[in-house]
Design an enzyme around this catalytic site. Structure first.
Site, PDB file in Angstrom:
ATOM      1  N   PHE A 111       0.889  -1.286   0.001  1.00 33.64           N
ATOM      2  CA  PHE A 111       0.048  -0.103   0.046  1.00 33.64           C
ATOM      3  C   PHE A 111       0.874   1.289  -0.003  1.00 33.64           C
ATOM      4  CE2 PHE A 111      -0.095   2.445   3.977  1.00 33.64           C
ATOM      5  CZ  PHE A 111       0.711   1.669   4.738  1.00 33.64           C
ATOM      6  N   LYS A 112       1.818   1.111   0.349  1.00 34.08           N
ATOM      7  CA  LYS A 112       2.953   2.243   0.357  1.00 34.08           C
ATOM      8  C   LYS A 112       3.050   2.955  -0.816  1.00 34.08           C
ATOM      9  CE  LYS A 112       5.190   1.122   4.750  1.00 34.08           C
ATOM     10  NZ  LYS A 112       4.752   0.226   5.141  1.00 34.08           N
ATOM     11  N   ASP A 113       3.118   2.233  -1.931  1.00 33.77           N
ATOM     12  CA  ASP A 113       3.005   2.833  -3.389  1.00 33.77           C
ATOM     13  C   ASP A 113       1.981   3.995  -3.441  1.00 33.77           C
ATOM     14  OD1 ASP A 113       5.118   1.158  -4.425  1.00 33.77           O
ATOM     15  OD2 ASP A 113       3.775  -0.656  -4.876  1.00 33.77           O
TER      16      ASP A 113
END
Ligand SMILES: *Cc1c(COP(=O)(O)O)cnc(C)c1O
Length: 468
Positions: A111-113
C-alpha cells in the site's frame, strides 16, 4: 493551507514547505492548522468518480496555492492511471458485512506505493529546475525501500540512497530494489542489522555539514503528503458502501500509525466513520495505549508481519496533538517525557475521546495464520499476514459495531509467500507484471556499518542533478 508542528515551536509552512521538510525543526510532525470540510453533498457527488478524480477533490484543499489546479490534477492522474488495476483500490466482499480494500496494486505490491508514487511526483514538481537537487536517504527492512525507489527512479533533481541489512531481507524484497537500473538509484547492503542501517541514516542526518552538502531528504511516513494521499481511499471506498448516508468502519493493520491516522483525518473532514480498528501484531504499543492509556516502549519482537514490527508509532503524536485541541506545548512535554522515560501516560479525558472512534486489537501469530487459512477456505482468496491481522481484528470488533467493515489489504500475498504457504499449502506466484525481477541482474554496493565509509561512498556518486 497553513501547517503547524505538533510541538508548537517550528515555523508555519505551506504544503510545498512541509512536503520538502518532512520532520519539523522542533522535532514535531506537521499537520494542517484546521481540517478542510467534505460536505455530504460533496461526498455524494463522488460516488461515480474514478479514483484519480476522487483523489483530486479530496486532496485539493491540502495543497492550497503550492500547485495550480490543472497542474495538480495532471500529476494525480499520471500517478493513478498507471496502477495495476483499473479501480486502483478495488473492494472485494468477504462476507455479508465485511469487505477487503485491496491497496496492493502499485508497482511494488504494497500500500505504500499509493502515497510514495505521488510523493515522487510532488518532489519533482517542487524541485523543478531550481537548485542542484536532493539526495533521499533511508534504511529499510523491506517494503518502504522498494516503494521509495520505484517512486524516485529516473526522476530529475533527486537521487536515492537506500540501505538494507545485507542478507536479512527476503529475496523478493531485495530484488524489488536491486533490479532497478535507473542511474539515480543507489542500493547499499550494510554488513549489519536493520538497526545498524537505521543508526547510520540517523548519524548522517545529524551531521549538519554533511546534510547540507548532500541536501539530504527523507520519505518516511512522518511526511504529511503521504498521509494526505492515504485519506483518499477511505473516502473512495466509503462512498461506494453507502457513505455519507450510512457510516462505515475500517480495520487497519498498523505499525507507524500513519495509515490509520489517515482514516481519522477522513473522519475529521466529515466522512461518517463509525470505528477505526487499530490492528497490531505482538508489537502492540498502540493497542495497549488505546485500551489502557499506557503508551510505553518495549522490545521489538520479530513476527511474520515484519512491516508492523515497530515499538514507537511516530504518527501517534499527530493523534495526541489533535485530541489535545492542537496544544503544541502540551504535546511537546508529553513527547519529551516519552523520549526520556520510554513511557507516556494518556489521561482519562484524552483516552475517552480516542475511544469514541478507535478500538485497539492485538492479534497473535497463531490467529493470523488461522485467518489466512480461513479466508482462503471460505472465499478462495489468498491474503498476506498483515492483511490477515486486520481481518482478524475486524472480526473481534464486529460484535460491538454495526454496519459495513472494510479491512485494508496492505500487501499482496506474493510478498510474503512463506507465511501464506504455511497457512494454506499454496505458494502465491508473483503477478506477471513484476515477475521479471527474478531473472534480472542486480546492482548494489556492500559496505561495512561505518558512517565514514558511507559518507565517502556517497560523495563519489554522480550529482543528483545529472544522475537521472
Ligand atoms: C507499512 C505497512 C503497514 C503499517 O502501516 P503504518 O502506516 O506504518 O501503520 C502495514 N502493512 C504493510 C504491508 C506495510 O507495508
Amino acid at each position: 493551507m497553513d501547517y503547524v508542528s505538533t510541538r508548537g515551536a517550528a515555523p508555519v509552512l505551506d504544503f510545498r514547505g512541509v512536503t520538502l521538510a518532512g520532520l519539523a525543526s522542533d522535532g514535531g510532525l506537521y499537520v494542517p492548522r484546521a481540517w478542510p470540510e467534505l460536505s455530504h453533498a460533496a461526498l455524494r457527488a463522488m460516488r461515480d468518480l474514478s479514483y484519480a478524480e476522487t483523489a483530486v477533490r479530496v486532496m485539493r484543499p491540502f495543497v492550497g496555492a503550492s500547485l495550480d489546479g490543472a497542474q495538480f490534477a495532471r500529476l494525480v492522474h499520471t500517478v493513478y492511471d498507471d496502477f495495476g488495476h483499473p479501480a486502483v483500490t478495488p473492494l472485494v466482499q468477504l462476507d455479508s458485512r465485511h469487505w477487503l480494500l485491496e491497496l496492493h496494486h502499485g508497482p511494488t505490491l504494497a500500500f505504500k506505493d499509493i502515497a510514495l508514487q505521488l510523493l515522487g511526483r510532488l518532489f519533482e514538481a517542487f524541485l523543478g529546475d531550481s537548485g542542484s537537487g536532493i539526495t533521499i536517504l533511508g534504511a529499510t527492512s523491506g517494503d518502504t525501500g522498494s516503494a521509495a525507489i520505484h517512486a524516485v527512479a529516473g526522476r530529475p533533481g533527486m537521487r536515492i540512497v537506500m540501505l538494507h541489512p545485507a542478507g536479512r531481507v527476503s529475496e523478493v524484497q531485495r530484488r524489488q530494489m536491486t533490479t532497478v537500473m535507473a542511474a539515480n538509484v543507489h542500493n547499499i547492503a550494510i554488513e549489519g542489522s536493520f538497526d545498524d542501517a537505521q543508526a547510520l541514516v540517523k548519524a548522517l542526518f545529524n551531521d549538519a555539514a554533511f546534510r547540507a552538502e548532500m541536501a539530504l531528504s527523507a520519505v518516511n511516513s512522518i511526511n504529511w503528503a503521504r498521509l494526505m494521499a492515504q485519506v483518499v481511499y477511505y473516502v473512495f471506498s466509503a462512498v461506494r458502501l453507502g457513505a455519507p448516508d450510512a457510516p462505515v468502519s475500517f480495520a487497519v493493520p498498523t505499525g507507524n500509525f500513519g495509515d490509520v491516522f489517515a482514516g481519522h483525518v477522513a473522519a475529521r473532514m466529515g466522512l461518517p466513520v463509525r470505528r477505526l480498528v487499530v490492528a497490531t501484531n505482538e508489537n502492540d504499543i498502540v493497542a495497549r495505549a488505546l485500551a489502557l492509556g499506557d503508551y510505553s516502549r518495549q522490545r521489538v519482537l520479530a513476527t511474520a508481519s515484519p512491516s508492523m514490527d515497530i515499538q514507537v508509532s511516530s504518527n501517534f503524536e499527530r493523534l495526541l496533538f489533535d485530541l489535545a485541541d492542537n496544544d503544541g506545548p502540551a504535546t511537546a512535554a508529553r513527547m519529551a517525557a516519552f523520549e526520556s522515560t520510554g513511557r507516556l501516560a494518556i489521561g482519562p479525558e484524552i483516552l475517552a475521546r480516542a475511544g469514541e472512534r478507535f478500538l485497539g486489537v492485538r492479534v497473535d501469530g497463531a490467529t493470523m495464520q488461522q485467518t489466512v487459512a480461513q479466508v482462503h477456505e471460505t472465499t478462495g482468496l489468498l491474503v498476506d499476514p498483515h492483511t490477515a491481522i486486520g481481518i482478524a481484528a475486524a472480526r473481534v470488533a464486529a460484535g460491538s459495531t454495526e454496519g459495513p467493515i472494510v479491512s485494508l489489504a496492505t500487501a499482496h500475498p506474493a510478498k510474503f509467500p512463506e507465511a501464506v504457504e504455511r497457512a494454506t499449502g499454496i505458494r502465491p506466484p508473483l503477478p506477471r507484471r513484476i515477475g521479471h525481477i527474478m531473472d534480472r541482474s542486480e546492482r548494489m554496493t556492500r559496505l561495512p556499518a561505518d558512517a565514514e565509509a558511507l559518507k565517502a561512498h556517497m560523495r563519489a556518486l554522480a550529482p543528483a542533478r545529472e544522475a537521472a
